[in-house]
Design an enzyme around this catalytic site. Structure first.
Site, PDB file in Angstrom:
ATOM      1  N   SER A 116       4.976   6.479  11.795  1.00  0.00           N
ATOM      2  CA  SER A 116       6.388   6.299  11.481  1.00  0.00           C
ATOM      3  C   SER A 116       6.503   5.445  10.218  1.00  0.00           C
ATOM      4  O   SER A 116       5.862   4.403  10.105  1.00  0.00           O
ATOM      5  CB  SER A 116       7.079   5.636  12.668  1.00  0.00           C
ATOM      6  OG  SER A 116       8.409   5.343  12.340  1.00  0.00           O
ATOM      7  N   GLY A 159      15.309  -3.016  24.837  1.00  0.00           N
ATOM      8  CA  GLY A 159      16.243  -2.612  23.786  1.00  0.00           C
ATOM      9  C   GLY A 159      15.525  -1.587  22.931  1.00  0.00           C
ATOM     10  O   GLY A 159      14.604  -1.935  22.198  1.00  0.00           O
ATOM     11  N   HIS A 160      15.882  -0.312  23.092  1.00  0.00           N
ATOM     12  CA  HIS A 160      15.188   0.770  22.390  1.00  0.00           C
ATOM     13  C   HIS A 160      16.116   1.373  21.340  1.00  0.00           C
ATOM     14  O   HIS A 160      17.166   1.923  21.678  1.00  0.00           O
ATOM     15  CB  HIS A 160      14.728   1.838  23.392  1.00  0.00           C
ATOM     16  CG  HIS A 160      13.717   1.316  24.383  1.00  0.00           C
ATOM     17  ND1 HIS A 160      13.206   2.068  25.409  1.00  0.00           N
ATOM     18  CD2 HIS A 160      13.110   0.104  24.471  1.00  0.00           C
ATOM     19  CE1 HIS A 160      12.324   1.339  26.088  1.00  0.00           C
ATOM     20  NE2 HIS A 160      12.262   0.141  25.550  1.00  0.00           N
ATOM     21  N   THR A 161      15.720   1.268  20.081  1.00  0.00           N
ATOM     22  CA  THR A 161      16.598   1.648  18.979  1.00  0.00           C
ATOM     23  C   THR A 161      16.278   3.045  18.454  1.00  0.00           C
ATOM     24  O   THR A 161      15.115   3.390  18.265  1.00  0.00           O
ATOM     25  CB  THR A 161      16.434   0.642  17.816  1.00  0.00           C
ATOM     26  OG1 THR A 161      16.417  -0.676  18.360  1.00  0.00           O
ATOM     27  CG2 THR A 161      17.538   0.772  16.795  1.00  0.00           C
ATOM     28  N   LYS A 188       9.295   2.298  20.603  1.00  0.00           N
ATOM     29  CA  LYS A 188       9.264   3.317  21.655  1.00  0.00           C
ATOM     30  C   LYS A 188      10.509   4.204  21.579  1.00  0.00           C
ATOM     31  O   LYS A 188      10.418   5.420  21.743  1.00  0.00           O
ATOM     32  CB  LYS A 188       9.182   2.651  23.045  1.00  0.00           C
ATOM     33  CG  LYS A 188       7.890   1.852  23.244  1.00  0.00           C
ATOM     34  CD  LYS A 188       7.877   1.098  24.557  1.00  0.00           C
ATOM     35  CE  LYS A 188       8.842  -0.064  24.620  1.00  0.00           C
ATOM     36  NZ  LYS A 188       8.544  -1.196  23.723  1.00  0.00           N
ATOM     37  N   GLN A 241       9.033  -2.522  27.444  1.00  0.00           N
ATOM     38  CA  GLN A 241       8.155  -3.663  27.130  1.00  0.00           C
ATOM     39  C   GLN A 241       6.805  -3.135  26.599  1.00  0.00           C
ATOM     40  O   GLN A 241       6.779  -2.068  26.015  1.00  0.00           O
ATOM     41  CB  GLN A 241       7.973  -4.586  28.341  1.00  0.00           C
ATOM     42  CG  GLN A 241       9.232  -5.346  28.752  1.00  0.00           C
ATOM     43  CD  GLN A 241      10.221  -4.554  29.572  1.00  0.00           C
ATOM     44  OE1 GLN A 241       9.879  -3.989  30.589  1.00  0.00           O
ATOM     45  NE2 GLN A 241      11.467  -4.512  29.159  1.00  0.00           N
ATOM     46  N   ASP A 252       8.700  -3.736  21.699  1.00  0.00           N
ATOM     47  CA  ASP A 252       9.363  -3.465  20.426  1.00  0.00           C
ATOM     48  C   ASP A 252       8.468  -2.744  19.420  1.00  0.00           C
ATOM     49  O   ASP A 252       8.572  -2.957  18.206  1.00  0.00           O
ATOM     50  CB  ASP A 252       9.914  -4.774  19.807  1.00  0.00           C
ATOM     51  CG  ASP A 252      10.835  -5.501  20.754  1.00  0.00           C
ATOM     52  OD1 ASP A 252      11.558  -4.823  21.502  1.00  0.00           O
ATOM     53  OD2 ASP A 252      10.836  -6.747  20.763  1.00  0.00           O
TER      54      ASP A 252
HETATM   55  P1  GDP Z   1      11.303  -0.492  21.173  1.00  0.00           P
HETATM   56  O1  GDP Z   1      11.798  -1.565  22.079  1.00  0.00           O
HETATM   57  O2  GDP Z   1       9.830  -0.285  21.288  1.00  0.00           O
HETATM   58  O3  GDP Z   1      12.056   0.790  21.300  1.00  0.00           O
HETATM   59  O4  GDP Z   1      11.544  -1.015  19.696  1.00  0.00           O
HETATM   60  P2  GDP Z   1      12.887  -1.725  19.141  1.00  0.00           P
HETATM   61  O5  GDP Z   1      13.947  -0.707  18.996  1.00  0.00           O
HETATM   62  O6  GDP Z   1      13.203  -2.929  19.926  1.00  0.00           O
HETATM   63  O7  GDP Z   1      12.365  -2.264  17.742  1.00  0.00           O
HETATM   64  C1  GDP Z   1      11.866  -1.411  16.775  1.00  0.00           C
HETATM   65  C2  GDP Z   1      12.736  -1.563  15.511  1.00  0.00           C
HETATM   66  O8  GDP Z   1      12.064  -0.987  14.410  1.00  0.00           O
HETATM   67  C3  GDP Z   1      14.059  -0.846  15.611  1.00  0.00           C
HETATM   68  O9  GDP Z   1      15.005  -1.547  14.841  1.00  0.00           O
HETATM   69  C4  GDP Z   1      13.777   0.510  14.953  1.00  0.00           C
HETATM   70  O10 GDP Z   1      14.926   1.112  14.382  1.00  0.00           O
HETATM   71  C5  GDP Z   1      12.810   0.102  13.883  1.00  0.00           C
HETATM   72  N1  GDP Z   1      11.794   1.102  13.520  1.00  0.00           N
HETATM   73  C6  GDP Z   1      11.154   2.018  14.295  1.00  0.00           C
HETATM   74  N2  GDP Z   1      10.215   2.662  13.595  1.00  0.00           N
HETATM   75  C7  GDP Z   1      10.265   2.157  12.339  1.00  0.00           C
HETATM   76  C8  GDP Z   1       9.517   2.402  11.144  1.00  0.00           C
HETATM   77  O11 GDP Z   1       8.592   3.202  11.100  1.00  0.00           O
HETATM   78  N3  GDP Z   1       9.852   1.650  10.047  1.00  0.00           N
HETATM   79  C9  GDP Z   1      10.842   0.732  10.066  1.00  0.00           C
HETATM   80  N4  GDP Z   1      11.093   0.058   8.953  1.00  0.00           N
HETATM   81  N5  GDP Z   1      11.574   0.480  11.167  1.00  0.00           N
HETATM   82  C10 GDP Z   1      11.267   1.164  12.286  1.00  0.00           C
HETATM   83  P1  IMO Z   2      11.349  -3.437  24.859  1.00  0.00           P
HETATM   84  O1  IMO Z   2      11.384  -2.368  25.931  1.00  0.00           O
HETATM   85  C1  IMO Z   2       9.986  -7.412  23.735  1.00  0.00           C
HETATM   86  C2  IMO Z   2       9.847 -10.430  26.920  1.00  0.00           C
HETATM   87  C3  IMO Z   2      10.786 -11.602  26.835  1.00  0.00           C
HETATM   88  C4  IMO Z   2       9.940 -12.674  27.482  1.00  0.00           C
HETATM   89  C5  IMO Z   2       9.240 -11.919  28.598  1.00  0.00           C
HETATM   90  C6  IMO Z   2       9.912 -12.036  29.955  1.00  0.00           C
HETATM   91  O2  IMO Z   2      12.529  -3.427  23.980  1.00  0.00           O
HETATM   92  O3  IMO Z   2      10.045  -3.392  24.141  1.00  0.00           O
HETATM   93  P2  IMO Z   2      12.113 -10.945  30.982  1.00  0.00           P
HETATM   94  O4  IMO Z   2      13.539 -11.027  30.568  1.00  0.00           O
HETATM   95  O5  IMO Z   2      11.564  -9.562  31.035  1.00  0.00           O
HETATM   96  O6  IMO Z   2      11.837 -11.694  32.248  1.00  0.00           O
HETATM   97  O7  IMO Z   2      11.301 -11.741  29.830  1.00  0.00           O
HETATM   98  O8  IMO Z   2       9.225 -10.559  28.200  1.00  0.00           O
HETATM   99  N1  IMO Z   2      10.484  -9.095  26.866  1.00  0.00           N
HETATM  100  C7  IMO Z   2      10.430  -8.271  25.804  1.00  0.00           C
HETATM  101  N2  IMO Z   2       9.901  -8.465  24.581  1.00  0.00           N
HETATM  102  N3  IMO Z   2      10.551  -6.226  24.049  1.00  0.00           N
HETATM  103  C8  IMO Z   2      11.049  -6.019  25.291  1.00  0.00           C
HETATM  104  O9  IMO Z   2      11.468  -4.813  25.710  1.00  0.00           O
HETATM  105  C9  IMO Z   2      11.042  -7.085  26.218  1.00  0.00           C
HETATM  106  N4  IMO Z   2      11.478  -7.237  27.485  1.00  0.00           N
HETATM  107  C10 IMO Z   2      11.112  -8.456  27.879  1.00  0.00           C
HETATM  108  O10 IMO Z   2      11.114 -11.904  25.504  1.00  0.00           O
HETATM  109  O11 IMO Z   2       8.954 -13.104  26.589  1.00  0.00           O
HETATM  110 MG    MG Z   3      12.894  -3.324  21.985  1.00  0.00          MG
END
Ligand code: GDP
Ligand code: IMO
Ligand code: MG
Length: 432
Positions: free
Chosen positions: A421, A48-50, A24, A232, A21
């Site tokens: 960012s 979960g990539h936002t 990415k 991850q 998170d």
């Molecule tokens: P990922 O799994 O690495 O793609 O990250 P996630 O999408 O799970 O979580 C990142 C969250 O932070 C998402 O809700 C994005 O929209 C948000 N985000 C990304 N970059 C920034 C930033 O620079 N500032 C803020 N406030 N939010 C951000």
């Molecule tokens: P992105 O790509 C954050 C964590 C779970 C748990 C561990 C094992 O969005 O960064 P799993 O279901 O993979 O067997 O769970 O890994 N986990 C993540 N934490 N971001 C993720 O993906 C994750 N994918 C798995 O919360 O601790």
């Molecule tokens: Mg994520």
């Protein structure tokens, strides 16, 4: 040299340096503007990539983030585990928002499938744990990778090439049902329903199935620009993460070679994604975790709730020990720092610069989670900037203390920062 220079940086890998998170999705989307191909190499619907732009928000789980750029072709490599129903749902959800998917999505026949019993086993085995649970996403990731390693899994290609696949499924379901009913005492899976679901999946996905390793080799030879999207983060890697509190794949750069079928010499640039602080979903050691009000404040300001499960993310200070570990394991070339704006309101910010264990400073990141659980973080305090950075687009325009913070992270990592960012939107970005 620009980060967008496709000739010099033809194949760029974007991966997480923390516990996932890191943002990415946002950074891959940004780089995809000038890319031809975006490929995922591991993980599955646990990700979960936002991405946010034009007031809209997309969360990608199994489909590479590049799908949001209409000229980009997307690959799901053999290293992923894919859940058929949710992949179809994800395709449908994107297409209903006007994103064309099927003609631009390709999936390896060697990709393993997550079947209904994998999810049930994932959840039931977590429920059965007496001690500390891993806190998985419940998406069946571990059991599906276990079947792959055990050589009992079902691959996408089986649905097309193995004339006995229906029989194989019925046998698999029968043996897993024993486990589900007798050991875990939960509901059994209907074998016929599983077969029907896979038939629907097979008919929809047929035009997408192709040899990804071959496609990538051809793309690279033809000068196409490729972004490899990690899921991850390094600390969730099955070998180099905080085992057993990890996911079941190699999230680190080596996973890219085995998960896509291209060699390490094809990589031109490895970009490490770093959140300006640290978060973690699920259980396991987290030395810089802030358990009180400040952690809660960062969670609220940063919107730190899982993009896949909605669970609150644990929040803490930036940890240079974690980043240095990730830089070494992945051979990272440069950093992208995200969510700097989340720290805007803090008058003081702590950075963990080292770990102390039993009175002695550690020289490197401990390989054992029980050791990591006992370390005492050593902090350095930096002044906050206490003003909004969200509208800033040039490094020189950032408040002095924000620049100092970024420079200190770069210094500790011994790597340059090339992207900052400052907000969730596509354009809320500073390129250095
Ligand atoms: P990922 O799994 O690495 O793609 O990250 P996630 O999408 O799970 O979580 C990142 C969250 O932070 C998402 O809700 C994005 O929209 C948000 N985000 C990304 N970059 C920034 C930033 O620079 N500032 C803020 N406030 N939010 C951000
Ligand atoms: P992105 O790509 C954050 C964590 C779970 C748990 C561990 C094992 O969005 O960064 P799993 O279901 O993979 O067997 O769970 O890994 N986990 C993540 N934490 N971001 C993720 O993906 C994750 N994918 C798995 O919360 O601790
Ligand atoms: Mg994520």
């Amino acid at each position: 040299m620009s980060i967008f220079n496709a000739k010099r940086n033809q194949v760029q890998v974007v991966l997480g340096t923390q516990w996932g998170d890191e943002g990415k999705g946002k950074i891959v989307d940004l780089l995809s503007e000038k890319a031809d191909v975006v490929a995922r190499y591991q993980g599955g619907p646990n990700a979960g990539h936002t991405v946010e732009f034009n007031g809209g928000k997309f969360i990608l789980h199994q489909i590479p983030t590049g799908i949001l750029r209409e000229k980009v072709v997307c690959y799901i490599g053999n290293g992923l585990v894919v859940h058929p129903e949710s992949l179809l749902d994800e395709i449908q959800a994107l297409e209903s928002k006007g994103v064309s998917v099927i003609p631009r999505l390709f999936i390896s026949p060697n990709t393993h499938l997550i079947l209904p019993f994998h999810r049930l086993i994932d959840r039931a085995s977590e429920d059965a744990v007496n001690g500390e649970k891993i806190g998985t996403t419940g998406r069946g990731i571990g059991p599906a990778y276990a079947d792959k390693a055990n050589r009992t899994g079902l691959r996408v290609g089986d649905l097309f090439e193995n004339p006995n696949w229906e029989q194989k499924i019925i046998q698999m379901v029968a043996s897993k049902n024993v486990l589900l009913e007798k050991i875990y005492q939960v509901e059994a899976v209907d074998p016929q329903k599983t077969v029907e679901t896979l038939k629907t999946f097979r008919s929809k996905i047929e035009p997408c199935v192709d040899d990804i390793a071959w496609r990538l080799r051809t793309d690279i030879r033809n000068g196409k620009s490729v972004i490899v999207e990690g899921a991850q983060g390094t600390l969730l890697d099955i070998d180099f993460g905080t085992y057993p509190f990890v996911t079941s794949s190699n999230t680190t750069v080596g996973g890219m070679c085995t998960g896509l079928g291209i060699g390490p010499r094809s990589i031109d640039k490895i970009i490490g994604l770093v959140k300006a602080y640290t978060t973690r979903v699920g259980n396991g050691p987290f030395p810089t975790e802030l358990k009180g009000d400040l952690g809660e404040r960062i969670r609220i300001i940063g919107g730190e709730f899982g993009a896949t499960t909605g669970r609150p993310r644990r929040c803490g200070w930036f940890d240079a020990m974690v980043l240095r570990h990730a830089v070494q394991i992945n051979d990272i070339d440069c950093l992208a720092i995200t969510k700097l704006d989340v720290l805007d309101q803090l008058s003081e910010i702590q950075i963990c610069v080292g770990y102390r264990l039993d009175g002695k400073m550690l020289t490197h990141f401990p390989s054992c989670a029980t050791v990591l659980d006992r370390v005492e973080p050593v902090y350095e305090t930096l002044p906050g900037w206490v003003e909004s950075v969200t509208s800033i687009r040039k490094f020189g325009k950032l408040p002095r203390h924000a620049r100092q913070y970024i420079k200190r992270i770069a210094q500790l990592a011994e790597k340059p920062v090339e992207i900052i960012s400052v907000g969730p939107n596509r354009d809320s970005t500073i390129l250095l």
